[in-house]
Write a protein that holds these residues in place. Structure first.
Motif, PDB file in Angstrom:
ATOM      1  N   ARG A   5       0.808  -1.215   0.000  1.00 25.86           N
ATOM      2  CA  ARG A   5       0.000   0.000   0.000  1.00 25.86           C
ATOM      3  C   ARG A   5       0.844   1.270   0.000  1.00 25.86           C
ATOM      4  O   ARG A   5       0.407   2.315  -0.475  1.00 25.86           O
ATOM      5  CB  ARG A   5      -0.927   0.017   1.221  1.00 25.86           C
ATOM      6  N   LEU A   6       2.069   1.170   0.528  1.00 23.45           N
ATOM      7  CA  LEU A   6       2.920   2.350   0.642  1.00 23.45           C
ATOM      8  C   LEU A   6       3.988   2.437  -0.443  1.00 23.45           C
ATOM      9  O   LEU A   6       4.675   3.451  -0.532  1.00 23.45           O
ATOM     10  CB  LEU A   6       3.619   2.360   2.006  1.00 23.45           C
ATOM     11  N   HIS A   9       4.402   5.472  -2.583  1.00 25.94           N
ATOM     12  CA  HIS A   9       4.532   6.727  -1.839  1.00 25.94           C
ATOM     13  C   HIS A   9       5.775   6.780  -0.965  1.00 25.94           C
ATOM     14  O   HIS A   9       6.102   7.830  -0.409  1.00 25.94           O
ATOM     15  CB  HIS A   9       3.290   6.925  -0.946  1.00 25.94           C
ATOM     16  N   TYR A  10       6.461   5.642  -0.838  1.00 26.70           N
ATOM     17  CA  TYR A  10       7.511   5.540   0.171  1.00 26.70           C
ATOM     18  C   TYR A  10       8.663   6.504  -0.095  1.00 26.70           C
ATOM     19  O   TYR A  10       9.192   7.119   0.835  1.00 26.70           O
ATOM     20  CB  TYR A  10       8.031   4.105   0.242  1.00 26.70           C
ATOM     21  N   SER A  68       6.781  -7.581  -0.104  1.00 25.76           N
ATOM     22  CA  SER A  68       5.921  -6.728  -0.922  1.00 25.76           C
ATOM     23  C   SER A  68       6.242  -6.887  -2.403  1.00 25.76           C
ATOM     24  O   SER A  68       7.368  -6.602  -2.837  1.00 25.76           O
ATOM     25  CB  SER A  68       6.100  -5.266  -0.507  1.00 25.76           C
ATOM     26  N   PHE A 165       1.528   4.186  12.894  1.00 24.61           N
ATOM     27  CA  PHE A 165       1.237   4.331  11.457  1.00 24.61           C
ATOM     28  C   PHE A 165       1.502   3.037  10.701  1.00 24.61           C
ATOM     29  O   PHE A 165       0.647   2.557   9.935  1.00 24.61           O
ATOM     30  CB  PHE A 165       2.088   5.463  10.877  1.00 24.61           C
ATOM     31  N   PHE A 166       2.670   2.432  10.912  1.00 22.90           N
ATOM     32  CA  PHE A 166       3.026   1.248  10.137  1.00 22.90           C
ATOM     33  C   PHE A 166       2.233   0.007  10.554  1.00 22.90           C
ATOM     34  O   PHE A 166       1.973  -0.865   9.724  1.00 22.90           O
ATOM     35  CB  PHE A 166       4.528   0.987  10.211  1.00 22.90           C
ATOM     36  N   ARG A 168      -0.842   0.099  11.314  1.00 23.99           N
ATOM     37  CA  ARG A 168      -2.146   0.286  10.682  1.00 23.99           C
ATOM     38  C   ARG A 168      -2.077   0.068   9.171  1.00 23.99           C
ATOM     39  O   ARG A 168      -2.974  -0.530   8.577  1.00 23.99           O
ATOM     40  CB  ARG A 168      -2.678   1.694  10.976  1.00 23.99           C
ATOM     41  N   THR A 169      -1.021   0.557   8.541  1.00 22.03           N
ATOM     42  CA  THR A 169      -0.949   0.525   7.076  1.00 22.03           C
ATOM     43  C   THR A 169      -0.278  -0.720   6.515  1.00 22.03           C
ATOM     44  O   THR A 169      -0.583  -1.127   5.387  1.00 22.03           O
ATOM     45  CB  THR A 169      -0.196   1.756   6.549  1.00 22.03           C
ATOM     46  N   THR A 170       0.627  -1.333   7.265  1.00 20.31           N
ATOM     47  CA  THR A 170       1.375  -2.476   6.729  1.00 20.31           C
ATOM     48  C   THR A 170       1.242  -3.732   7.585  1.00 20.31           C
ATOM     49  O   THR A 170       1.730  -4.789   7.188  1.00 20.31           O
ATOM     50  CB  THR A 170       2.870  -2.151   6.606  1.00 20.31           C
ATOM     51  N   ARG A 171       0.647  -3.589   8.769  1.00 14.02           N
ATOM     52  CA  ARG A 171       0.461  -4.705   9.695  1.00 14.02           C
ATOM     53  C   ARG A 171       1.777  -5.337  10.135  1.00 14.02           C
ATOM     54  O   ARG A 171       1.897  -6.563  10.239  1.00 14.02           O
ATOM     55  CB  ARG A 171      -0.462  -5.775   9.094  1.00 14.02           C
TER      56      ARG A 171
END
Length: 210
Positions: A5-6, A9-10, A68, A165-166, A168-171
């Motif tokens: 998901r990131l 944008h990373y 990923s 943050f991570f 939530r977004t990357t588990r």
């Protein structure tokens, strides 16, 4: 755990939040690791270190492992076409994935080991170490907790925001930072060199094992 998901944008997120500091930490030891025969890059992400290493180490072969698919594709695009014959990419999750035994003389983990809580971290380090030949080097960069004082309080706030943050977004499985250095030392690794950045928030080190 996946950074799909990131992935797109990373790079700009890193530039905005950390400037060039993370890349300085990643590349700190490129001039000190000699000429590795084969390097294992675990959790390589979008290929910023890979691109620099391919240029700096013209005879080294690389295996990039990441959970990923999107990050692996970005890492692939970071390598010039003429150099792709020296680079392999593997979509896999540690510690479930196991490298070929004693196949590498360098392992690189940049901002990867800090994703794991203590029990899993031990397994990840053991799994990676099993793929290394005697005398191999370990190149490591991670976030860290500085000594008590203002720098430590600053780091604790940054860590709390970062992990919230991570997760939530990357588990990522970690809820807070677990330093990998004690486990490396327990498994027989010796630190050869060490650098700190951002008041001790970021550390980069080079390790070896007899």
């Amino acid at each position: 755990m996946s950074f799909d998901r990131l992935a797109r944008h990373y790079r700009w997120m890193e530039a905005l939040l950390a400037g060039r500091t993370l890349q300085r930490a990643r590349t700190a030891w490129l001039a000190d690791i000699g000429t590795p025969r084969r390097a294992l890059l675990a959790g390589e992400g979008n290929g910023r270190f890979l691109a620099a290493a391919v240029q700096a180490l013209p005879t080294t072969r690389f295996l990039c492992v990441d959970a990923s698919v999107e990050m692996l594709e970005m890492a692939r695009r970071s390598v010039p076409d003429r150099e792709l014959g020296r680079v392999e990419f593997a979509h896999a999750t540690l510690p479930d994935w196991a490298p070929e035994p004693a196949a590498f003389d360098l392992v690189v983990t940049h901002f990867f080991l800090d994703c794991f809580p203590s029990p899993i971290l031990e397994q990840v380090i053991s799994a990676l170490a099993a793929g290394l030949e005697p005398g191999a080097l370990w190149c490591l960069s991670d976030f860290a907790v500085p000594k008590p004082g203002l720098a430590r309080r600053r780091a604790q706030i940054i860590h709390a925001l970062m992990y919230a943050f991570f997760r939530r977004t990357t588990r990522i499985p970690a809820r807070s930072l677990v330093a990998p250095e004690p486990e490396l030392m327990r498994q027989g690794w010796i630190r050869k060199a060490h650098r700190e950045y951002e008041w001790g928030l970021i550390r980069s080190s080079l390790w070896h094992r007899q």
